[in-house]
Motif scaffolding. Structure first.
Motif, PDB file in Angstrom:
ATOM      1  N   LYS A 277      51.168  44.916  40.569  1.00  0.00           N
ATOM      2  CA  LYS A 277      49.949  44.171  40.231  1.00  0.00           C
ATOM      3  C   LYS A 277      50.253  43.004  39.311  1.00  0.00           C
ATOM      4  CE  LYS A 277      45.910  45.617  40.128  1.00  0.00           C
ATOM      5  NZ  LYS A 277      44.565  46.179  39.983  1.00  0.00           N
ATOM      6  N   ALA A 278      51.175  43.195  38.371  1.00  0.00           N
ATOM      7  CA  ALA A 278      51.523  42.114  37.452  1.00  0.00           C
ATOM      8  C   ALA A 278      52.153  40.944  38.196  1.00  0.00           C
ATOM      9  CB  ALA A 278      52.470  42.634  36.369  1.00  0.00           C
ATOM     10  N   ALA A 279      53.069  41.232  39.118  1.00  0.00           N
ATOM     11  CA  ALA A 279      53.702  40.170  39.897  1.00  0.00           C
ATOM     12  C   ALA A 279      52.686  39.477  40.799  1.00  0.00           C
ATOM     13  CB  ALA A 279      54.853  40.739  40.726  1.00  0.00           C
ATOM     14  N   ASP A 280      51.777  40.270  41.375  1.00  0.00           N
ATOM     15  CA  ASP A 280      50.718  39.685  42.203  1.00  0.00           C
ATOM     16  C   ASP A 280      49.868  38.733  41.369  1.00  0.00           C
ATOM     17  OD1 ASP A 280      48.902  40.217  44.856  1.00  0.00           O
ATOM     18  OD2 ASP A 280      47.653  39.947  43.077  1.00  0.00           O
TER      19      ASP A 280
ATOM     20  N   HIS B  55      45.564  34.229  46.463  1.00  0.00           N
ATOM     21  CA  HIS B  55      44.866  34.960  47.515  1.00  0.00           C
ATOM     22  C   HIS B  55      43.857  34.087  48.256  1.00  0.00           C
ATOM     23  CE1 HIS B  55      46.257  39.116  46.727  1.00  0.00           C
ATOM     24  NE2 HIS B  55      46.486  38.641  45.506  1.00  0.00           N
ATOM     25  N   SER B  56      43.689  34.388  49.548  1.00  0.00           N
ATOM     26  CA  SER B  56      42.776  33.618  50.391  1.00  0.00           C
ATOM     27  C   SER B  56      41.322  33.949  50.087  1.00  0.00           C
ATOM     28  CB  SER B  56      43.068  33.892  51.869  1.00  0.00           C
ATOM     29  OG  SER B  56      42.996  35.276  52.145  1.00  0.00           O
TER      30      SER B  56
ATOM     31  N   ILE C 106      39.269  38.366  40.913  1.00  0.00           N
ATOM     32  CA  ILE C 106      39.628  39.452  41.838  1.00  0.00           C
ATOM     33  C   ILE C 106      40.618  40.407  41.178  1.00  0.00           C
ATOM     34  CG2 ILE C 106      39.158  38.110  43.923  1.00  0.00           C
ATOM     35  CD1 ILE C 106      42.184  37.603  44.140  1.00  0.00           C
ATOM     36  N   ASP C 107      40.652  41.614  41.700  1.00  0.00           N
ATOM     37  CA  ASP C 107      41.549  42.645  41.191  1.00  0.00           C
ATOM     38  C   ASP C 107      42.078  43.446  42.375  1.00  0.00           C
ATOM     39  OD1 ASP C 107      42.933  44.350  39.489  1.00  0.00           O
ATOM     40  OD2 ASP C 107      41.201  45.678  39.193  1.00  0.00           O
ATOM     41  N   PRO C 108      43.061  42.886  43.103  1.00  0.00           N
ATOM     42  CA  PRO C 108      43.532  43.538  44.325  1.00  0.00           C
ATOM     43  C   PRO C 108      44.118  44.922  44.065  1.00  0.00           C
ATOM     44  CG  PRO C 108      44.317  41.270  44.181  1.00  0.00           C
ATOM     45  CD  PRO C 108      43.749  41.614  42.854  1.00  0.00           C
TER      46      PRO C 108
END
Length: 451
Positions: A14-17, A23-24, A31-33
């Motif tokens: 999550k940190a790297a994301d 994100h599209s 957002i919080d994928p």
């Protein structure tokens, strides 16, 4: 596989994301994928070991579920033999994928132009139609989605178009049939069909038939709401196109490859378009692949005249090997038949029973593994549960419904005031009933916002 909790790894993902992934269709800071650790069959799970039954099929593309061993093996075998090769050459995986697709497309759609996905398939279909006819305009429906690239998003009818609409792309939008929210004051499917066709005919007349290259429709609109067209509508559009020399394009990116209980949704209506776009389910989304199935007449246009278009990865060997394996798996395992049977015997009846119990359900519609529940505040007035294109607090009722579904272990497909039931086409009856039970409970949250 049994999910093994590993929250530290999940936190790192999550940190790297958060630091690097853009994100599209999203405001990046809002957002919080979910960090996904793995997937198999109809399920996926997070790094906390929580498992979800996927009623969204990814983005409606894992038609044979996640990690099907025969498709994984086919990709591995192709990678060992030939990972990639330029599209100008004939290679086995590409030729066989094209043959298998052409065997299943309706009519004489026997030539396959491969793309990397659905949006560029639409781009090339429109280019082919314009070059074939020498005309500039394309007609498409307001309630539609055709992709995020420049031409495809201009053809799209939903609000994702607005920020990129050039107003000069040669696109004219019209109203397609949708009896529940009829633009034609229709009371029956017959009226809706006749009036929608008259509206389309009038639009063409006022635009000038000689200026219209193509009409593009999703055979059954997907993201826009899974509105199954009334009997006779698509045949009527086919007749209008034939009379005016217009290319008829059916977008089956979402509806194709078993999703509707047929190989292609066009088969439900006994209609053959001039061009048919596909992607997603062609290989269950395992490797990006899309394409255009082309009629004999349009293919002949480019027999001695070069087609001015192509892609570096057109018909990529890994993607095509996945497509060959997917189509063979679907045939061998009766996946299309499974979607048809469970749609008719389980999903349809169960969703209609839910509608009787929940005042938030305004309408149930669909076929195969392709269904939508339209959620409303008031069944009498049909006021949507949330406003059109709602965001933030205005979308709170749908957000609460989705959160309740996820808490129950079901990952829903939610768009505007609808939830779609679009699980893998090879889902089992037991899995379906498991998901429908969670959906039943989550709809009680939506009911709290009715009046």
């Amino acid at each position: 596989m049994t999910p093994q909790p590993n929250p530290e790894a999940g936190a790192a993902v999550k940190a790297a994301d958060r630091d690097h992934v853009f994100h599209s269709w999203s405001a990046q800071e809002l957002i919080d994928p979910l960090a996904v650790a793995g997937a198999e069959g109809s399920y996926f799970w997070d790094y906390d070991g929580r498992r979800y039954l996927d009623f969204s099929s990814g983005l409606v593309y894992t038609n044979v579920g996640y990690q099907h061993p025969k498709i994984v093996a086919a990709i591995q075998e192709q990678a060992a033999r030939m990972t990639t090769f330029a599209p100008a050459f004939a290679i086995e995986a590409r030729s066989e994928a094209a043959r298998l697709i052409a065997e299943r497309t309706p009519g004489d759609l026997d030539k396959i132009f491969f793309t990397n996905g659905g949006a560029d398939a639409v781009e090339h279909a429109i280019r082919m139609a314009r070059l074939h006819t020498g005309r500039p305009k394309v007609l498409s429906a307001y309630r539609s989605y055709h992709g995020g690239t420049q031409q495809a998003v201009n053809i799209t009818g939903d609000p994702r178009r607005w920020a990129s609409d050039s107003g000069s792309a040669g696109v004219v939008h019209f109203w397609a049939p949708y009896l529940y929210r009829s633009r034609f004051y229709a009371e029956t499917e017959e009226q809706e069909c006749a009036r929608a066709l008259e509206h389309l005919e009038t639009t063409i007349r006022f635009e000038g038939p000689s200026t219209v290259a193509a009409i593009i429709l999703e055979t059954i609109p997907g993201t826009a709401g899974i509105m199954v067209p009334p009997p006779g509508y698509l045949a009527g559009v086919r007749e209008i196109c034939d009379r005016h020399g217009i290319v008829f394009v059916l977008d089956e990116v979402m509806a194709g490859f078993g999703r509707t209980g047929e190989w292609f949704a066009a088969d439900l209506f006994d209609v053959t378009p001039d061009l048919l776009t596909f992607a997603k389910g062609v290989n269950s989304g395992y490797v990006p692949l899309g394409g255009v199935a082309i009629s004999g007449a349009i293919a002949e246009t480019f027999g001695k005249r070069p087609y001015p278009g192509g892609l570096t990865y057109s018909g990529h060997p890994l993607a095509c090997a996945a497509a060959v394996a997917t189509i063979n798996v679907m045939a061998e395992e009766g996946v299309v038949e499974n979607a048809a049977r469970l749609g008719a015997d389980v999903v349809g009846p169960e969703l209609r029973a839910l509608a009787e119990r929940h005042p938030s359900v305004g309408e149930v519609r669909g076929t195969g593994m392709f269904w939508a529940l339209e959620l409303v505040r008031d069944r009498e007035t049909r006021e949507p549960l949330v406003p059109y294109n709602a965001a933030g607090e205005a979308n709170a009722p749908m957000a609460a419904f989705a959160a309740a579904a996820k808490k129950g272990g079901l990952w829903p497909f939610v768009n505007m005031n609808r939830t779609h039931v679009v699980p893998p086409c090879n889902i089992s009856e037991a899995e379906l009933k498991e998901g429908l039970a969670v959906l039943d409970a989550a709809l009680s949250v939506a009911d709290e916002h009715t009046r």
